[in-house]
Design an enzyme around this catalytic site. Structure first.
Site, PDB file in Angstrom:
ATOM      1  N   LYS A  11     -41.468   1.610 -21.653  1.00  0.00           N
ATOM      2  CA  LYS A  11     -42.438   0.836 -20.867  1.00  0.00           C
ATOM      3  C   LYS A  11     -41.855  -0.503 -20.390  1.00  0.00           C
ATOM      4  CE  LYS A  11     -46.526   2.845 -23.143  1.00  0.00           C
ATOM      5  NZ  LYS A  11     -47.842   2.543 -23.770  1.00  0.00           N
ATOM      6  N   ARG A  87     -43.045  11.585 -31.558  1.00  0.00           N
ATOM      7  CA  ARG A  87     -44.190  10.771 -32.005  1.00  0.00           C
ATOM      8  C   ARG A  87     -43.827  10.052 -33.307  1.00  0.00           C
ATOM      9  NH1 ARG A  87     -48.307   9.737 -28.452  1.00  0.00           N
ATOM     10  NH2 ARG A  87     -49.365   9.051 -30.330  1.00  0.00           N
ATOM     11  N   ARG A 104     -41.934   1.399 -32.295  1.00  0.00           N
ATOM     12  CA  ARG A 104     -43.016   0.420 -32.126  1.00  0.00           C
ATOM     13  C   ARG A 104     -43.012  -0.644 -33.223  1.00  0.00           C
ATOM     14  NH1 ARG A 104     -47.414   4.899 -29.971  1.00  0.00           N
ATOM     15  NH2 ARG A 104     -47.188   4.474 -27.746  1.00  0.00           N
ATOM     16  N   ASN A 114     -46.601  -1.582 -26.046  1.00  0.00           N
ATOM     17  CA  ASN A 114     -46.042  -0.980 -27.261  1.00  0.00           C
ATOM     18  C   ASN A 114     -44.780  -0.154 -26.986  1.00  0.00           C
ATOM     19  OD1 ASN A 114     -47.300   1.132 -26.042  1.00  0.00           O
ATOM     20  ND2 ASN A 114     -48.695   1.623 -27.712  1.00  0.00           N
ATOM     21  N   HIS A 117     -44.070   5.464 -24.417  1.00  0.00           N
ATOM     22  CA  HIS A 117     -45.077   6.525 -24.345  1.00  0.00           C
ATOM     23  C   HIS A 117     -44.411   7.821 -24.774  1.00  0.00           C
ATOM     24  CE1 HIS A 117     -48.062   9.381 -22.801  1.00  0.00           C
ATOM     25  NE2 HIS A 117     -47.012  10.076 -22.391  1.00  0.00           N
TER      26      HIS A 117
HETATM   27  P1  GDP Z   1     -50.347   6.654 -27.586  1.00  0.00           P
HETATM   28  O1  GDP Z   1     -50.425   8.155 -27.370  1.00  0.00           O
HETATM   29  O2  GDP Z   1     -49.869   6.294 -28.967  1.00  0.00           O
HETATM   30  O3  GDP Z   1     -49.554   5.940 -26.489  1.00  0.00           O
HETATM   31  O4  GDP Z   1     -51.853   6.092 -27.537  1.00  0.00           O
HETATM   32  P2  GDP Z   1     -53.129   6.435 -26.620  1.00  0.00           P
HETATM   33  O5  GDP Z   1     -52.926   7.718 -25.841  1.00  0.00           O
HETATM   34  O6  GDP Z   1     -54.335   6.334 -27.498  1.00  0.00           O
HETATM   35  O7  GDP Z   1     -53.196   5.217 -25.609  1.00  0.00           O
HETATM   36  C1  GDP Z   1     -52.367   5.137 -24.469  1.00  0.00           C
HETATM   37  C2  GDP Z   1     -51.872   3.715 -24.319  1.00  0.00           C
HETATM   38  O8  GDP Z   1     -52.990   2.864 -24.076  1.00  0.00           O
HETATM   39  C3  GDP Z   1     -51.217   3.116 -25.574  1.00  0.00           C
HETATM   40  O9  GDP Z   1     -49.871   3.482 -25.743  1.00  0.00           O
HETATM   41  C4  GDP Z   1     -51.385   1.648 -25.314  1.00  0.00           C
HETATM   42  O10 GDP Z   1     -50.419   1.166 -24.368  1.00  0.00           O
HETATM   43  C5  GDP Z   1     -52.765   1.585 -24.671  1.00  0.00           C
HETATM   44  N1  GDP Z   1     -53.827   1.352 -25.680  1.00  0.00           N
HETATM   45  C6  GDP Z   1     -54.298   2.230 -26.628  1.00  0.00           C
HETATM   46  N2  GDP Z   1     -55.269   1.668 -27.368  1.00  0.00           N
HETATM   47  C7  GDP Z   1     -55.432   0.414 -26.869  1.00  0.00           C
HETATM   48  C8  GDP Z   1     -56.314  -0.671 -27.212  1.00  0.00           C
HETATM   49  O11 GDP Z   1     -57.158  -0.582 -28.126  1.00  0.00           O
HETATM   50  N3  GDP Z   1     -56.190  -1.816 -26.452  1.00  0.00           N
HETATM   51  C9  GDP Z   1     -55.290  -1.940 -25.430  1.00  0.00           C
HETATM   52  N4  GDP Z   1     -55.243  -3.112 -24.747  1.00  0.00           N
HETATM   53  N5  GDP Z   1     -54.454  -0.951 -25.088  1.00  0.00           N
HETATM   54  C10 GDP Z   1     -54.519   0.211 -25.804  1.00  0.00           C
END
Ligand code: GDP
Length: 140
Positions: A11, A87, A104, A114, A117
């Site tokens: 990212k 993951r 991360r 973070n 992806h």
């Molecule tokens: P991942 O699969 O671990 O990337 O997580 P998710 O699919 O749940 O979320 C996608 C992306 O959205 C994450 O990698 C973060 O960049 C962002 N994100 C997820 N949860 C949050 C949150 O609670 N707040 C904010 N600001 N961003 C979030």
């Protein structure tokens, strides 16, 4: 376990801090092969479509703007059980909850910025790889 492919994105928070090589080393040390890779700048439209599943979440607009803030490196990683393996190399979404030595835990700035992806299922991996790469761009 079968050989799989997964879509990874380094990212903008990580490309800005010149971390691409260090993150790629963690993938390779875990046995993941980078079989396709390109550095691109996502448009609002592309980032919005990629994260469509989060459209109703309160952080959607902020996520899209963080993903377009600078270049990203999109990549296809291949290996035994690559989806779950990646993951586990990435660590939990919230860096405060990520296992030590994960990408991360080491590099993320926040739950949003973070650093990486990674696809979370075989179905999403196939769709996300096709979102960025033609078959001819993937070279095992
Ligand atoms: P991942 O699969 O671990 O990337 O997580 P998710 O699919 O749940 O979320 C996608 C992306 O959205 C994450 O990698 C973060 O960049 C962002 N994100 C997820 N949860 C949050 C949150 O609670 N707040 C904010 N600001 N961003 C979030």
């Amino acid at each position: 376990m079968a050989t799989e492919r997964t879509l990874s994105i380094i990212k903008p928070d990580a490309t800005r801090r010149n971390l691409t090589g260090r993150i790629n080393a963690l993938f390779e040390e875990a046995g993941l092969r980078i079989v396709a890779q390109k550095r691109i700048r996502l448009s609002d439209l592309q980032a919005g479509a990629f994260y469509e599943v989060h459209k109703e979440r309160p952080f959607y607009a902020s996520l899209v703007s963080s993903m377009t803030a600078g270049p990203v490196v999109v990549q296809v990683l291949e290996g035994e059980g690559a989806i779950l393996k990646n993951r586990s190399v990435m660590g939990a979404t919230d860096p405060k909850k990520a296992e030590p030595n994960t990408v991360r835990a080491q590099f993320a700035e926040s739950i949003e910025a973070n650093s990486v992806h990674g696809s979370d299922s075989p179905e999403n991996a196939a769709a996300e790889i096709a979102f960025f790469f033609a078959g001819t761009e993937i070279l095992p």
